[in-house]
Structures are given as structure tokens and as C-alpha cells.
Design an enzyme around this catalytic site. Structure first.
Site, PDB file in Angstrom:
ATOM      1  N   ASP A   1      -4.410   4.139  -2.211  1.00 42.81           N
ATOM      2  CA  ASP A   1      -3.217   3.238  -2.468  1.00 42.81           C
ATOM      3  C   ASP A   1      -3.453   1.828  -1.598  1.00 42.81           C
ATOM      4  O   ASP A   1      -3.789   2.047  -0.430  1.00 42.81           O
ATOM      5  CB  ASP A   1      -2.030   3.837  -2.044  1.00 42.81           C
ATOM      6  CG  ASP A   1      -1.655   5.002  -2.266  1.00 42.81           C
ATOM      7  OD1 ASP A   1      -2.531   5.734  -3.175  1.00 42.81           O
ATOM      8  OD2 ASP A   1      -0.711   5.772  -2.078  1.00 42.81           O
TER       9      ASP A   1
ATOM     10  N   PHE B   1       0.305   8.139   5.931  1.00 46.10           N
ATOM     11  CA  PHE B   1       0.721   7.785   4.379  1.00 46.10           C
ATOM     12  C   PHE B   1       0.929   6.237   4.202  1.00 46.10           C
ATOM     13  O   PHE B   1       1.338   5.416   5.136  1.00 46.10           O
ATOM     14  CB  PHE B   1       1.267   8.817   3.945  1.00 46.10           C
ATOM     15  CG  PHE B   1       1.085  10.120   3.629  1.00 46.10           C
ATOM     16  CD1 PHE B   1      -0.261  10.492   4.209  1.00 46.10           C
ATOM     17  CD2 PHE B   1       1.709  11.052   2.759  1.00 46.10           C
ATOM     18  CE1 PHE B   1      -0.847  11.821   3.897  1.00 46.10           C
ATOM     19  CE2 PHE B   1       1.221  12.336   2.227  1.00 46.10           C
ATOM     20  CZ  PHE B   1      -0.197  12.636   2.960  1.00 46.10           C
TER      21      PHE B   1
END
Ligand code: DQQ
Length: 494
Positions: A44, A104
Site C-alpha cells: 500500500d 501498518f
């Protein structure tokens, strides 16, 4: 205020590893004008933002192998979104091991000369949100010893395990954070809104939007912004069921055009659409730049598939799409490659030809932009074969009767297989209307990737492929009648 150099030794270790190993990556499938990590695995885009007049892109990073592992935030900056300068790793896991507070996904914003980040820490599967900041856009300091949004700030039924990917923004001097969540009761995605006056103390506001039950499971990586008088919400729902030709990948990225009132009571949407109709597009993020452009970038890959560059020991995996400017037209999101890419065009070649059957052009290229306008004179099927050799090709074909454009990568060399049960065909199709009998395709080839902008960006198809052959021919075809092709091809040189 606690200001501590975070994860310092893990950051230093990662930076040293990158320095010592980046020359070992194999170039064969490396892109020439798309963003990639220097070595190892990326997924991502994170913290896509402007800081001090430059574009910053962070990304989920596991430098130590070409597989996903304990997540770091890699970091790069750019003046034009095409040429990137790699910077030191910005965030690293707090402890060793897969569950030791890995960093994350999350987002960033510029505020009073500082670059603020909010990201998810993953602790033994429990997910909490933490913050960091920088005054130089290179070194990031943790702002608080403890996470600022924790499991005890969750509403009823919100999962502690699926609570991640905060999107932050500031409005009327109040900070907001929109965080992905899964409702344990119905296994559906929802987005939770938090607010803060000082970026340190956060409170839960409300559940801003919930799945109506048809939009997959957990919603990852939210983004919410205003665009041409619409409110646009972007999420990446996991395990969305396919509908007709749509949502054929295991996980999808969608946009919703909706409304939310001034007090952010809730976001109401009437419909949603898949953002990209190819194979490899996930977890997009946007920024608003100093030219007032809303620009989106996404991970050009997909979960739960084999990664050929990993299988082949090339020591890297993962890249980002070309940044795309977003606008709206007739209630749809329009995607246009950033104009800056045109600076890299060289050596224009043109082919104008009325075709019946297969026509092999003299044009060969795999790092280029193709601007193709096809007028259908009478044919039933027409299109292009790219990356063409004796045994391999990527095929784009328009089926006039069924008004479907297909992208077929089933004959492109190294096989790509996914966990998708219904779609292992490596062909994706999407409904497209001709405009005055014309199909316009703007395409970008970069060694192992293709991005197709269809009818001026009404739809896009983004996909990877891994040819074994060195040949990269371009052929035009029209069957059961004729079609007229107008092809412009530029080499793209960075
Ligand atoms: N990838 C991150 C998560 C996010 C997922 C982990 C989406 O934060 O939900 O690498 O691809």
C-alpha cells in the site's frame, strides 16, 4: 509532550540492509517510470501528501525479502510524481517478530511546518493507532509512548483485530481520523470517525458509514474528500463477491459519491463503483496538491496471488500505479494520468491504417505511451496485441455487439495464479460504450505493467504480466469487417 526517536535501531538496521542489498535486484521486470522499492517487498501507498512544496510517498515495506513481512514505512519524495528520491525508512516495527508493533498503513498531513503521520500498530493481531511527526521530512519522531486510539475507544461489535489504516485531515482547526473497522456481529466493513483538538488526545465521534451487506467484508484503506461538489469515499473491501464482469479480483477498490452534512453525521451513498477493471490495483490513496489537483496512487498488485519476481528470486516485488488526477463527470469518477508524464515522451511514431484481419506494425516497445483512437467501420471485434512475440501477447479486444472491452494476459509468459475461484482465466472484461463509433485508449506499458485509460478515463484497466520473450511487437486487428486505427506511440524516458 513525549518525543522519542522511534524504533531507531530497527530503522537503522533496515536502512543498512537496503544500502547493502539494493544492487542485488534483478532488472528484467523492473519498471522504468513507475514507483518501486529499492529492494524487497512493497504494498500500500501510505502518507501520500505534500510537505514543504514536495510530494511525499510512504509505503508498506518489508525490505528483507520479496514477501510481505513485519511492516516498515518506506519513504520517498518527488517534485513531479514521476522521478522519486528514496529517503531513509520512516517507521519500523517496535519489536522484532511479526506481531511486535509493525507499522501498518496510515496517512499524513502538513500542519504548521510539521509533517504529521498517523498509522496502525499491529500488536499480536490487536490493532491500535499511533502518531509521529517530522520537522525535516526525513526523520520521524513518535509523539506519544502509548497509542492514541486504542481498543477501548471502539463502539460495540467493532473488531479489535480489524481496526486500521487511519486517514487524517484537518477542518476548522479540528483533526479528524477515519479508521477502517469490521463489525464482528455481521462481518461487514464500517468506518469509525475520531477527532482531536491537538493531534494527541483523540475521542470517538461516530460510525460514519457502514456496509449495506453487499460490499465485501473488512473495508481497508479509506479516503474521504470533496471533488467538484461531490463527497467521494474510497475504500478497499476484502472478499467482495463478483457481480457480472465487475469485482473479479479477490479484493476490490471502490468509490462512492455521496453526501455528508457539515457536522459529519454520516456519509450517505446511493451506489458504488469499482475504481479499476484490471487485475492489479489496490489500496489507493489521494492527496490534494498545491495546484488544487486531487491525485490518486495505488498499489499495482493484488493479494493472494503468486508474485513472479519473488518466485524467480529477483529480490523485489510490488510497485505503484502512475499517479492519476481525479475529476467527476456525469456522476462518475474520471482518472487522467498526471500531465507531468508528458515531459518524458520522446520519439513519436505514428501509424494510421484501416485494418481488416491482423496487421503487424513495425512498432515495438515495452516502455512507452500509446494513444490509440479506433473508428469502427464495420467490424465485430477489433483491438491490439501488445508485447507480441511468437508465443506471447497481451490482448485488448473490443466486442462491438456486447460492448465489452477485454484485457487478456493469459498468454504472457510467466503464469500468475490467484485464490480467486471464479476467475482464474486471466481475462478481465468491462462494459464500454463507443462514442461516435470511436474507442479511445491511452495506454502505458512499463516492462511488466499496462495501464489503460479508456474513453478519456471513464474507466481504467491496470495489470501486470511477465513476458519470457524479448520481442515486444504491436499488432492491430479487426475481424468480421474493418476498423480504422490512429496510433501515436512515444517512448518514455526517465
Ligand atoms: N495492508 C496493510 C494494512 C492494510 C492492508 C498491511 C491493505 O494496514 O489494511 O500491510 O493492503
Amino acid at each position: 509532550m513525549v518525543e522519542k526517536v522511534i524504533m531507531k535501531s530497527n530503522i537503522e538496521k533496515a536502512n543498512q540492509y537496503i544500502k547493502d542489498n539494493k544492487h542485488k535486484v534483478k532488472e528484467q521486470y523492473r519498471h522504468l517510470y513507475h514507483f518501486m522499492g529499492e529492494v524487497g517487498w512493497i504494498n500500500d501507498p501510505n502518507g501520500f501528501s505534500m510537505y514543504d512544496g514536495e510530494y511525499h510517498l510512504f509505503f508498506q515495506y518489508h525490505p528483507y525479502s520479496s514477501e510481505w513481512g513485519p511492516m516498515h514505512w518506506g519513504h520517498a519524495k518527488s517534485k513531479d510524481l514521476i522521478k522519486w528520491t528514496h529517503l531513509p525508512v520512516a517507521l519500523a516495527p517496535v519489536e522484532e517478530g511479526p506481531e511486535g508493533g509493525a507499522a501498518f498503513s496510515g496517512s499524513a498531513l502538513e500542519h504548521r511546518g510539521e509533517h504529521l503521520l498517523m498509522y496502525t500498530e499491529n500488536w499480536n493481531g490487536v490493532q491500535v493507532q499511533n502518531i509521529a511527526k517530522s520537522k525535516d521530512g526525513i526523520h520521524y519522531l513518535k509523539l506519544s509512548d502509548k497509542p492514541v486510539i486504542t481498543s477501548d475507544m471502539l463502539p460495540k461489535y467493532a473488531s479489535k483485530k480489524d481496526f486500521r489504516d487511519p486517514k487524517i485531515w484537518i477542518e476548522d482547526e479540528v483533526f479528524y481520523s477515519l479508521v477502517s473497522s469490521r463489525n464482528d456481529e455481521n462481518n461487514c466493513g464500517q468506518l469509525l470517525l475520531y477527532s482531536s483538538n491537538d493531534f494527541l488526545e483523540w475521542s470517538y465521534e461516530r460510525t460514519l458509514v457502514k456496509s449495506d451487506g453487499t460490499i465485501g467484508e473488512m473495508w481497508e484503506c479509506p479516503d474521504l474528500f470533496t471533488l467538484n461538489n461531490h463527497e467521494v469515499l474510497i475504500v478497499s473491501p476484502q472478499y467482495m463477491k463478483s457481480k457480472g464482469e465487475g469485482y473479479q479480483n479477490l479484493h476490490s477498490s471502490i468509490y462512492m459519491l455521496g453526501n455528508y452534512d457539515k457536522n459529519l453525521e454520516s456519509f450517505d451513498f446511493k451506489q458504488y463503483c469499482e475504481i479499476d477493471s484490471g487485475f492489479d490495483f489496490y489500496a489507493p490513496q489521494t492527496l490534494l496538491d498545491d495546484k488544487n489537483r486531487r491525485i490518486m496512487i495505488a498499489w499495482m498488485s493484488m493479494w493472494e496471488r503468486n508474485m513472479p519476481t519473488n518466485d524467480l528470486g529477483h529480490k523485489w516485488a510490488g510497485s505503484m500505479t502512475i499517479p492519476r488526477v481525479l475529476t467527476t463527470k456525469n456522476g462518475k469518477l474520471i482518472q487522467t494520468p498526471i500531465d507531468e508524464i508528458k515531459k518524458y515522451r520522446i520519439e513519436l511514431l505514428e501509424v494510421t491504417k484501416t485494418v481488416s484481419g491482423m496487421f503487424d506494425t513495425d512498432v515495438h516497445d515495452d516502455v512507452c505511451e500509446l494513444d490509440v483512437s479506433i473508428t469502427n467501420l464495420s467490424s465485430r471485434y477489433f483491438g491490439l496485441e501488445l508485447m507480441k512475440s511468437q508465443d506471447e501477447k497481451v490482448v485488448l479486444m473490443y466486442d462491438v455487439e456486447n460492448k465489452l472491452l477485454s484485457l487478456d494476459r493469459s498468454n504472457t509468459g510467466y503464469p500468475i495464479c490467484g485464490n480467486e475461484l471464479e476467475n482464474n482465466s486471466n481475462i478481465r472484461k468491462t462494459a464500454v460504450d463507443l462514442m461516435n463509433d470511436k474507442l479511445s485508449l491511452r495506454m502505458f506499458l512499463d516492462k511488466s505493467s499496462i495501464e489503460v485509460f479508456i474513453q478519456d478515463g471513464v474507466k481504467t484497466m491496470t495489470s501486470l504480466f511477465y513476458p519470457k520473450s524479448e520481442d515486444k511487437g504491436i499488432s492491430l486487428f479487426a475481424y468480421e469487417g474493418e476498423a480504422m486505427f490512429d496510433v501515436k506511440k512515444w517512448k518514455l524516458k526517465r
